[in-house]
Design an enzyme around this catalytic site. Structure first.
Site, PDB file in Angstrom:
ATOM      1  N   ASP A   1      -2.305   6.600  -3.677  1.00 16.32           N
ATOM      2  CA  ASP A   1      -1.792   5.847  -2.863  1.00 16.32           C
ATOM      3  C   ASP A   1      -0.622   4.831  -3.883  1.00 16.32           C
ATOM      4  O   ASP A   1      -1.532   4.354  -5.226  1.00 16.32           O
ATOM      5  CB  ASP A   1      -1.781   5.305  -1.421  1.00 16.32           C
ATOM      6  CG  ASP A   1      -2.631   4.146  -1.437  1.00 16.32           C
ATOM      7  OD1 ASP A   1      -4.211   3.830  -2.319  1.00 16.32           O
ATOM      8  OD2 ASP A   1      -2.525   3.551  -0.405  1.00 16.32           O
TER       9      ASP A   1
ATOM     10  N   ASP B   1      -1.672   1.371  -3.991  1.00 16.51           N
ATOM     11  CA  ASP B   1      -2.038   0.047  -4.545  1.00 16.51           C
ATOM     12  C   ASP B   1      -3.541   0.851  -4.558  1.00 16.51           C
ATOM     13  O   ASP B   1      -4.146   0.079  -4.943  1.00 16.51           O
ATOM     14  CB  ASP B   1      -2.256  -0.866  -3.785  1.00 16.51           C
ATOM     15  CG  ASP B   1      -2.927  -0.804  -2.356  1.00 16.51           C
ATOM     16  OD1 ASP B   1      -3.040   0.754  -2.146  1.00 16.51           O
ATOM     17  OD2 ASP B   1      -3.695  -1.291  -1.657  1.00 16.51           O
TER      18      ASP B   1
ATOM     19  N   ASP C   1      -5.692   2.552  -3.225  1.00 11.27           N
ATOM     20  CA  ASP C   1      -7.003   2.064  -2.477  1.00 11.27           C
ATOM     21  C   ASP C   1      -7.362   3.376  -1.867  1.00 11.27           C
ATOM     22  O   ASP C   1      -8.689   3.574  -1.032  1.00 11.27           O
ATOM     23  CB  ASP C   1      -7.184   0.680  -1.560  1.00 11.27           C
ATOM     24  CG  ASP C   1      -5.975   0.736  -0.336  1.00 11.27           C
ATOM     25  OD1 ASP C   1      -5.436   2.001  -0.219  1.00 11.27           O
ATOM     26  OD2 ASP C   1      -6.310  -0.271   0.363  1.00 11.27           O
TER      27      ASP C   1
ATOM     28  N   SER D   1       0.834  -1.128  -0.168  1.00 12.53           N
ATOM     29  CA  SER D   1       0.027   0.496   0.166  1.00 12.53           C
ATOM     30  C   SER D   1       1.078   0.894  -0.486  1.00 12.53           C
ATOM     31  O   SER D   1       1.716   1.423  -1.104  1.00 12.53           O
ATOM     32  CB  SER D   1      -1.216  -0.430   1.349  1.00 12.53           C
ATOM     33  OG  SER D   1      -2.234   0.787   0.901  1.00 12.53           O
TER      34      SER D   1
END
Length: 447
Positions: free
Chosen positions: A240, A242, A244, A101
């Site tokens: 960010d 990833d 999400d 992430s």
């Protein structure tokens, strides 16, 4: 049974250090594959962000699943919410994301989605952990799983994101800066907004394997703010690593965090009688958000910190909107996890419908100053049960009264204790947070 490997967001750590090693990840794939086989499942999709270590971990996972007799579909770099959506779209039994992430490139992790596109239930994670502690037999060589790549996955996800935006609306006339954090959205997010009519300027869209989240993205919004002001853009959007999480910036360079974005979406839906219940925040959500929503007549409740707990509360209450100030926003009428692109589109829908700028949409939202201090402590000291620490927290809470809050919690992904103090006066909040942090440091040294 207490989890040994899974945290609040899968298995995460520093690459090369247990458990983020090829041998463990291979066994994790075998264990998850065996559990999947027991539950009469046999198809897995695997996506990843842009970290260099993703190649190694992808190969290890694919080998583990194959050895357990489970076939895999490899999607390459894709946002986490895309894996959630595509797990359902491909009728897969399990979705896997290789990502850490918002963390730096030297960290990585593995997280799973169920066939419904939600985080795995606790009982399934515990079943996988139990399998990891045992000897795992390989499938018969004639029953090994197969693997192939799905080349059209980005296009499928782009179309899904666009479908969450009203057909009669367009982003034409808007100049938008998109910051992809050199992460998994680099090849899909700009396309979504361009195809909806916006003039798009990109930053953080040239991943090299080690520059993910490096001075860009939602955790480093300074680069986006600078670009919005330099290009005189109407707004900016930062994801960010990833994809999400999302943060947004108005034309004056003011940052809108997850609480502000959640407020915009909730208020707009409420005005259209489309909210379907109330809004779920977390223990970290700003008190200003709670008070603003209540002024609008919108019910608000808090869950534990973490998008999985937001989701659990949404499902329990049968509501469809919740999120975190970090930028995780769940719009359950479209997605079953946090989705930065979809969330940004919901904010833009509100702006277009009302004919307002971002700054106008949050003009009635007064956020309370918050001070957050992250303390990295040794594993032997538990700040949350130390009597002197708890006494200090209680004293600060009494001073703040009903116009402030104190939150002390452990991180779910690293050995860190977070101290958050919130109140009306920024300098006072800063002093109170430092006061609690100093007691924790002293007690940690004494233990």
């Amino acid at each position: 049974m207490k989890r040994k490997y899974f945290g609040t967001d899968g298995v995460r750590g520093r690459v090369g250090q247990y458990p983020i090693t090829p041998d463990f990840v291979l066994k994790l794939g075998m264990a998850a594959g065996k559990v999947l086989s027991r539950r009469k499942g046999g198809k897995v999709i695997i996506g990843k962000d842009t970290r260099l270590s993703g190649y190694m971990l992808e190969a290890a996972l694919e080998s583990g699943f194959s050895a357990a007799g489970v076939s895999t579909v490899l999607l390459g770099p894709m946002p986490t919410p895309a894996i959630s959506y595509l797990t359902k779209a491909f009728r897969a039994d399990l979705g896997v994301v290789i990502s850490a992430s918002h963390n730096p490139y030297y960290d990585n992790g593995i997280k799973f989605f169920s066939r419904e596109g939600t985080k795995l239930p606790d009982e399934v994670e515990l079943e996988i952990e139990k399998m990891l502690e045992s000897d795992i037999d390989l499938a018969d060589s004639a029953e090994f799983g197969r693997a192939y790549r799905q080349e059209d996955a980005p296009g499928r996800y782009i179309e899904f994101c666009k479908s969450s935006f009203a057909n009669h609306m367009s982003l034409s006339g808007l100049k938008i800066v998109i910051d992809c954090a050199n992460g998994a959205t680099y090849h899909v997010a700009p396309m979504v907004f361009r195809e909806l009519g916006a003039k798009v300027i990109t930053i953080g869209d040239r991943p090299d394997g080690i520059n993910i989240n490096d001075g860009v993205g939602s955790t480093h919004p300074e680069a986006l703010i600078e670009k919005v002001l330099a290009t005189k853009a109407d707004l900016g959007i930062a994801f960010d690593g990833d994809g999400d999480r999302v943060m947004m910036v108005d034309s004056h360079g003011h940052l809108l965090d997850g609480d502000a974005l959640l407020y915009i979406i909730a208020k707009d839906r409420f005005e259209q009688n489309k909210l379907n219940g109330g809004v779920v925040g977390t223990l970290m959500s700003n008190l200003g958000l709670e008070l603003a929503l209540k002024r609008e007549g919108i019910e608000f409740t808090r869950s534990a910190v973490g998008d999985r707990y937001v989701m659990e509360t949404l499902l329990a209450k049968k509501w469809n909107l919740g999120g975190e100030n970090s930028g995780h926003i769940i719009c359950l009428n479209y997605v079953s996890t946090g989705d930065g692109i979809v969330s940004a589109l919901q904010v833009l829908k509100a702006a277009i419908r009302q004919g307002k700028s971002l700054e106008d949409l949050v003009s009635s939202l007064d956020m309370f100053p918050q001070e957050l201090i992250n303390l990295r402590l040794s594993a032997g000291f538990d700040a949350l049960s130390d009597e002197k620490v708890l006494s200090e927290v209680k004293a600060v809470e009494n001073e703040l009264g009903t116009r402030g809050r104190v939150l002390l919690r452990k991180s779910g992904t690293e050995p860190v204790v977070r101290v958050m103090v919130e109140g009306e006066d920024r300098e006072y909040v800063h002093r109170m947070a430092q006061r609690i942090a100093n007691v924790i440091r002293h007690q940690a040294e004494e233990s």
